[in-house]
Design an enzyme around this catalytic site. Sequence first.
Site, short mmCIF file in Angstrom:
data_model
loop_
_atom_site.label_atom_id
_atom_site.label_comp_id
_atom_site.label_asym_id
_atom_site.label_seq_id
_atom_site.Cartn_x
_atom_site.Cartn_y
_atom_site.Cartn_z
NE ARG A 126 1.90 18.67 -20.44
CZ ARG A 126 2.23 19.86 -20.91
NH1 ARG A 126 3.48 20.27 -20.83
NH2 ARG A 126 1.32 20.60 -21.47
CD GLU A 242 -4.48 -1.05 -4.18
OE1 GLU A 242 -3.83 -0.01 -3.97
OE2 GLU A 242 -5.43 -1.41 -3.50
NE ARG A 246 0.66 0.39 -3.71
CZ ARG A 246 1.32 1.49 -4.06
NH1 ARG A 246 1.81 1.62 -5.27
NH2 ARG A 246 1.49 2.48 -3.20
CG ASN A 250 -5.47 -1.83 0.55
OD1 ASN A 250 -4.77 -0.89 0.90
ND2 ASN A 250 -5.97 -1.95 -0.66
CG HIS A 257 -9.82 3.01 4.34
ND1 HIS A 257 -9.42 2.37 3.20
CD2 HIS A 257 -8.75 3.72 4.77
CE1 HIS A 257 -8.15 2.65 2.94
NE2 HIS A 257 -7.72 3.47 3.88
#
Length: 375
Positions: A126, A242, A246, A250, A257
């Site tokens: 964990r 995000e 944030r 991008n 992408h």
Amino acid sequence: MSHANQQDPVRVDVTTGTQTSTILIGEGVSAQLGALLDDRHVGKRRFVVSTPTIWRFHGEHIQQALGAPGEPILIADGERFKNTQSVGRIYEALIRAGADRGSVIVAVGGGVIGDTAGFAAATYLRGISLVHVPTTLLAQVDSSIGGKVGVNHALGKNLIGAFHQPALVAIDPLLLRTLPRREFRSGLYEVVKYGMIASRDLFDRVTANTKAIFARDPAVLEPAIVESCRIKADVVSKDERESGLRRILNFGHTIGHALEAVTRYRRFRHGEAIAYGMLAAADLAVVRGALAERERQALAGLITRLGPLPPIGDLPIPDVMAAVRRDKKVVHGTLHFVIAIEIGATMTVDDVTEEELVATLVRLGLSHATIETRM
Ligand SMILES: NC(=O)c1ccc[n+]([C@@H]2O[C@H](COP(=O)([O-])OP(=O)(O)OC[C@H]3O[C@@H](n4cnc5c(N)ncnc54)[C@H](O)[C@@H]3O)[C@@H](O)[C@H]2O)c1
Ligand SMILES: [Zn+2]
């Protein structure tokens, strides 16, 4: 324990919730890795994860710095090994060696190793401590910062993952000396991105010092890395998950992408696709009247200066648009498009139409033959 001719590393903190992760940037920090971990009481037992290629170049050095930590866990090189199988191999090595909650994973490599080893660290027992020693420029300015870790699934990139902030990121520009030029350039486009979203000064310095940067002159390269890290650390500290801010990271990534996806991640290095994505985002901004044409030209000029990009003229616009739509579906159905409003500042717009995007792709030089035949 300071060396006469070695400056102290620059420290940048990422603070998220109750956690702080420290980034240390400086020539030679990787040589002090063992002492840095001792000072911070990070992990009693240290497990290095790397790839055979990187280990051949830097293994001896890292091993010495860590004080002989035993055999590294080596994962085959390349994006196609960023998967759950590699994570499974890391688990297995950890279990066999009896790694416990007090152990630390030291990821020595580019984004692929950082993401894969980072995901193992996030999930083994964990979660155990993670230290990044990024060895590509992309990893030094981007992937090692911010706590996103994860792997690809056969059906899509980065679909399996977690947030796991590293205890320490040790960024040593000297490790970049062995990096192939194309990989170096790929990272450099992300540096340009930071300039575009937050710092005209950084943008101007890259433009003015291209040659010294390519020569990996530390006097120029190191400040560019530091500034990039500061920008990302600042954004992540304000918005780890995000939810808004944030997203500015991008910039250039919507189209970028999509270009990577339609070429099945084979044609472009990530940064190269982002370079095209930034050109597209700047073009769209000019058409909208949000960005001055001379600012767009400065960006295009810098990108041209940095070197050739793989061709895009054969890529069908409908395929790229389909990839944009798929990407958008993954991110809650709204296309949050980041556009530049000047060099060093962006804004997010939610009302970009498909027609606008298509027109931009046409101007970027993609193939629109299929569209005409469809109409
Ligand atoms: N977690 C994040 O926030 C984040 C952000 C951006 C990108 N990423 C991920 O990062 C990955 C891309 O990372 P990358 O561009 O670093 O690629 P990479 O890790 O595949 O490394 C590129 C190549 O460079 C070689 N290499 C690395 N360091 C070297 C060195 N010092 N000398 C010689 N060769 C060296 C590697 O062996 C590899 O062949 C992608 O999977 C992407 O999804 C993650
Ligand atoms: Zn990127």
